[in-house]
Scaffold this active site. Structure first.
Site, PDB file in Angstrom:
ATOM      1  N   TYR A 235       0.801  -1.108   0.039  1.00 36.71           N
ATOM      2  CA  TYR A 235      -0.076  -0.127   0.100  1.00 36.71           C
ATOM      3  C   TYR A 235       0.748   1.183  -0.131  1.00 36.71           C
ATOM      4  CZ  TYR A 235      -4.420  -2.670   1.299  1.00 36.71           C
ATOM      5  OH  TYR A 235      -5.381  -3.400   1.275  1.00 36.71           O
ATOM      6  N   SER A 266      -1.811  -6.385  -6.831  1.00 36.97           N
ATOM      7  CA  SER A 266      -1.948  -5.078  -6.099  1.00 36.97           C
ATOM      8  C   SER A 266      -2.678  -5.675  -4.664  1.00 36.97           C
ATOM      9  CB  SER A 266      -2.585  -3.826  -6.365  1.00 36.97           C
ATOM     10  OG  SER A 266      -4.040  -4.267  -6.435  1.00 36.97           O
ATOM     11  N   ASP A 267      -2.180  -4.997  -3.593  1.00 37.18           N
ATOM     12  CA  ASP A 267      -2.774  -5.203  -2.458  1.00 37.18           C
ATOM     13  C   ASP A 267      -4.225  -4.707  -2.360  1.00 37.18           C
ATOM     14  OD1 ASP A 267      -3.319  -6.162   0.172  1.00 37.18           O
ATOM     15  OD2 ASP A 267      -1.674  -5.254   1.098  1.00 37.18           O
ATOM     16  N   CYS A 268      -5.151  -5.240  -2.002  1.00 39.38           N
ATOM     17  CA  CYS A 268      -6.601  -4.727  -2.024  1.00 39.38           C
ATOM     18  C   CYS A 268      -6.879  -3.254  -2.116  1.00 39.38           C
ATOM     19  CB  CYS A 268      -7.439  -5.492  -1.356  1.00 39.38           C
ATOM     20  SG  CYS A 268      -7.282  -7.480  -1.624  1.00 39.38           S
ATOM     21  N   ALA A 270      -5.160  -1.024  -3.454  1.00 39.70           N
ATOM     22  CA  ALA A 270      -3.742  -0.076  -3.483  1.00 39.70           C
ATOM     23  C   ALA A 270      -3.882   0.722  -4.616  1.00 39.70           C
ATOM     24  CB  ALA A 270      -2.711  -0.971  -3.563  1.00 39.70           C
TER      25      ALA A 270
END
Length: 721
Positions: A235, A266-268, A270
């Protein structure tokens, strides 16, 4: 003799041809997969391509592609998807210092995941957590003990993290030359380790030395050696750019330097953060463009819908979409799930493997190796024929204290109280009382708890944290800092309860601490006759603890993180500089050192011998156990360069090995340490093998003054390089 030599030569030649043929076949199959991926992409519309770049990818029936949700979790077992074996949390896996066993855990998890996937497909269950792309392991460095997600990591050391993380990835992905059993993912790339409350907006600027020495090595090992299929971007920002839109991370380092061939997810949320958290874009189209141009392939979320506008505005081309999509198509082809593939060797794993006896045994064994004995005044092991035992604390009977976060659900939980009851004689009186609420005022409505403790020979007290008080942002609802901990002290009701019990010295107190991170230990250690760190030990935690308490197994877990005396000795949480952090740079305020843990043995180390070779240093030491109990010892080797404590760490773990040392016997332990591991990272981020005297220390914990005070045996030698 000539005939034998001829046959031997023929056998070697045949073996070489077979090996060559296997490699050629694998290479050919991969080439055909690449051609298939390009072919499918060429048949998609731009809208279809964009839809496949987000985790909830719809099916494309005309191409024979089913819906697929990329989001799945497997930190310590198949998570959030119903029935599965629940292994100990990764911080507990780190405490095993056993990469072979962690590989076995990975194999068990992937087998269960494959079996569950086959059933889900028959049910047409295409929801999140039902796929084969697991967003694990978390190989961030547990740089600050306040970080709530530290429980998800293997600890504070890059070398330990890299070895265990690589073992887990190999176990998950399998050993086929082409196909994957499941796809593992190294997360969160990079320099991500709290605070949780600022992760969507923080900009971190580590020195080149800290970046290359601490934050990147585990990722590099998983990419280059374990061939991890996916990497998840973090993030936060790094040097001003979102990690999800960082060409330095996703292109320059990951693909160009490390030659990563898989996909980046990607992180959720991001990509959303690029616009709304970091304010690096003015529109969703610009944010999506930044991510795709930097090297992102897949988004957890739906902000990449901005690519439709980006195409119209000519911020990107359809060729950019093709480039981003190709690794995703390859991952699904290697899993054998993009279209039906009868050649995939993992298609027919039976449902019977889910929560099978073998996996339950692995879960118990890992729990036994992970639980750390911190103090023992000759109280343990307990006799199974004690007359009366008092057990107290909510954690003794609550399975939630076994699980941590990102967990599955097992039908085979063993609570701590059950583990104790399985060991004691039928004539032993065991009484249990909750005693206190872990975060609220002292509760003892009947007033009998102190009396029960005083009239017992041993009281076993459970205190500590659970995932309500530490964890990820939004998950730990009792946390005052978004999942992080402001203080390392336990709630006052827990400590007050322990004080009340200690007022009477006629009985022994064994204190068991639960949780995924260090706590302040001084008072707990003083009030207890024995102290145990149990972590979140998974479904078999009770059985494992019972075996250890009563001597049917030997304590062998080691701390994968330094326990400081308190928060007052820690640098600022927001400061990502490594100075004063972890065993490498912390010299004051250490209560329990990294690598520390007691056994039922009494182990000592002989001075090691060293031999310098062209590419490595060979080290040999003798480990002696003078006790009446066998010991499983974690032999650790630490390196100090000539610049130690000045421009390089005071000590660096470079090798470790688990050895069984029977009572009243000795074992010779040998290590081959590549010279590459003895290099130090310079201020500019480059590595150098320094000339001069290098110190190698073997022992049962990281070398420090506190290690000496605790009486941990170590021995050192020097070698000129």
């Amino acid at each position: 003799m000539r005939r034998i030599l001829q046959l031997t030569a023929l056998l070697l030649a045949t073996t070489s041809v077979a090996t060559l043929n296997a490699k050629d076949k694998a290479k050919d199959r991969l080439l055909r997969m690449e051609q298939k991926a390009h072919q499918l992409i060429s048949q998609m519309t731009a809208e279809e391509k964009i839809s496949q770049l987000m985790n909830e990818a719809p099916g494309i029936p005309r191409l024979g592609i089913k819906p697929y949700n990329w989001w799945n979790e497997a930190l310590h077992g198949v998570a959030r998807d119903g029935r599965a074996t629940v292994f100990p949390m990764p911080i507990a896996l780190g405490a095993t210092f056993d990469d072979g066993l962690i590989h076995d855990v990975g194999q068990a998890v992937s087998a269960e995941g494959r079996a569950k996937f086959a059933v889900a497909q028959r049910l047409e269950n295409y929801a999140s957590y039902a796929g084969l792309t697991y967003w694990a392991p978390n190989i961030n460095i547990f740089r600050d003990p306040r970080w709530g997600r530290g429980m998800e990591t293997y600890g504070e050391d890059p070398y330990l993290t890299g070895r265990l993380g690589a073992a887990y990835v190999r176990g998950l992905q399998g050993d086929d030359e082409v196909y994957l059993c499941v796809a593992a993912c190294a997360k969160h790339f990079a320099v991500h380790s709290g605070p949780e409350s600022t992760r969507h907006s923080a900009d971190v600027n580590p020195s080149p030395r800290d970046l290359r020495e601490t934050y990147l090595p585990a990722f590099q090992k998983l990419v280059e050696e374990a061939k991890v299929e996916a990497v998840m971007s973090a993030y936060n920002r790094l040097y001003g750019k979102s990690c999800t839109g960082s060409d330095l991370l996703l292109t320059d380092i990951l693909r160009d330097e490390w030659h990563f061939k898989g996909h980046v997810v990607s992180d959720c949320g991001a990509v959303y953060d690029i616009l709304h958290g970091h304010h690096l874009a003015n529109t969703s189209a610009e944010a999506a463009t930044i991510a795709i141009k930097a090297g992102l392939n897949l988004e957890c979320g739906n902000s990449l819908n901005g690519l439709h506008a980006a195409l119209e505005q000519q911020l990107i081309s359809e060729a950019d979409l093709d480039k981003a999509l190709f690794p995703l198509m390859m991952t699904r082809l290697k899993l054998g799930i993009l279209q039906p593939d009868d050649d995939c060797p993992y298609n027919n794993i039976s449902e019977d493997t889910i929560c099978c006896r073998q996996h339950r045994d692995i879960a118990r064994r890992v729990a036994e190796e992970s639980i750390v004995l911190l103090k023992n005044n000759d109280v343990l092991p307990l006799s199974k024929s004690l007359r009366k035992i008092f057990v107290c604390g909510p954690a003794a009977t609550d399975t939630y204290y076994l699980m941590g976060n990102y967990y599955g659900l097992s039908p085979y939980y063993s609570t701590y109280l059950q583990g104790i009851m399985q060991k004691v004689s039928n004539g032993t009186t065991v009484n249990y009382g909750p005693g206190f609420n872990p975060s609220h005022p002292y509760i003892d409505p009947r007033g009998w708890t102190p009396w029960e403790a005083r009239t017992s020979e041993v009281s076993i007290i459970f205190i500590g944290n659970n995932a309500n008080t530490e964890g990820e942002e939004g998950d730990a609802f009792d946390s005052t800092s978004g999942g992080d901990r402001i203080s390392l002290a336990l709630p006052e009701p827990q400590l007050d309860f322990l004080r009340r019990l200690r007022q009477d010295n006629s009985h022994k107190i064994v204190t068991v601490i639960t949780g995924g991170s260090p706590v302040e230990m001084a008072e707990i250690e003083r009030l207890s006759d024995a102290v145990i760190m149990a972590w979140y030990p998974g479904q078999s935690g009770g059985e494992a603890l019972g075996n250890l308490l009563f001597g049917d197994a030997s304590f062998s877990g080691r701390l994968p993180i330094t326990f400081p005396t308190g928060t007052d000795v820690l640098p600022d949480f927001d400061d990502y500089t490594m100075e004063g952090r972890t065993y490498k740079y912390q010299t004051q305020g250490i209560f329990y050192p990294f690598g520390y843990g007691l056994t039922y043995g009494n182990v000592s180390y002989a001075e090691p011998t060293c031999e310098k070779m062209r590419t490595k240093v060979s080290l040999t030491t003798t480990v002696t156990n003078s006790a009446d109990h066998d010991a499983d010892e974690v032999v650790q080797v630490y390196h100090a360069a000539p610049s130690s404590g000045k421009t390089s760490p005071v000590a660096t773990l470079v090798a470790f090995q688990r050895v069984h040392v029977p009572a009243h016997s000795a074992r010779t332990v040998a290590f081959d340490i590549p010279k590459e591991q003895l290099k130090t990272v310079q201020a500019d981020g480059t590595s150098l093998l320094e000339g001069g005297l290098h110190t190698l220390t073997v022992g049962g914990a990281a070398p420090s003054e506190r290690t000496k005070e605790l009486g941990v045996s170590t021995a050192a030698t020097q070698i000129k390089l």
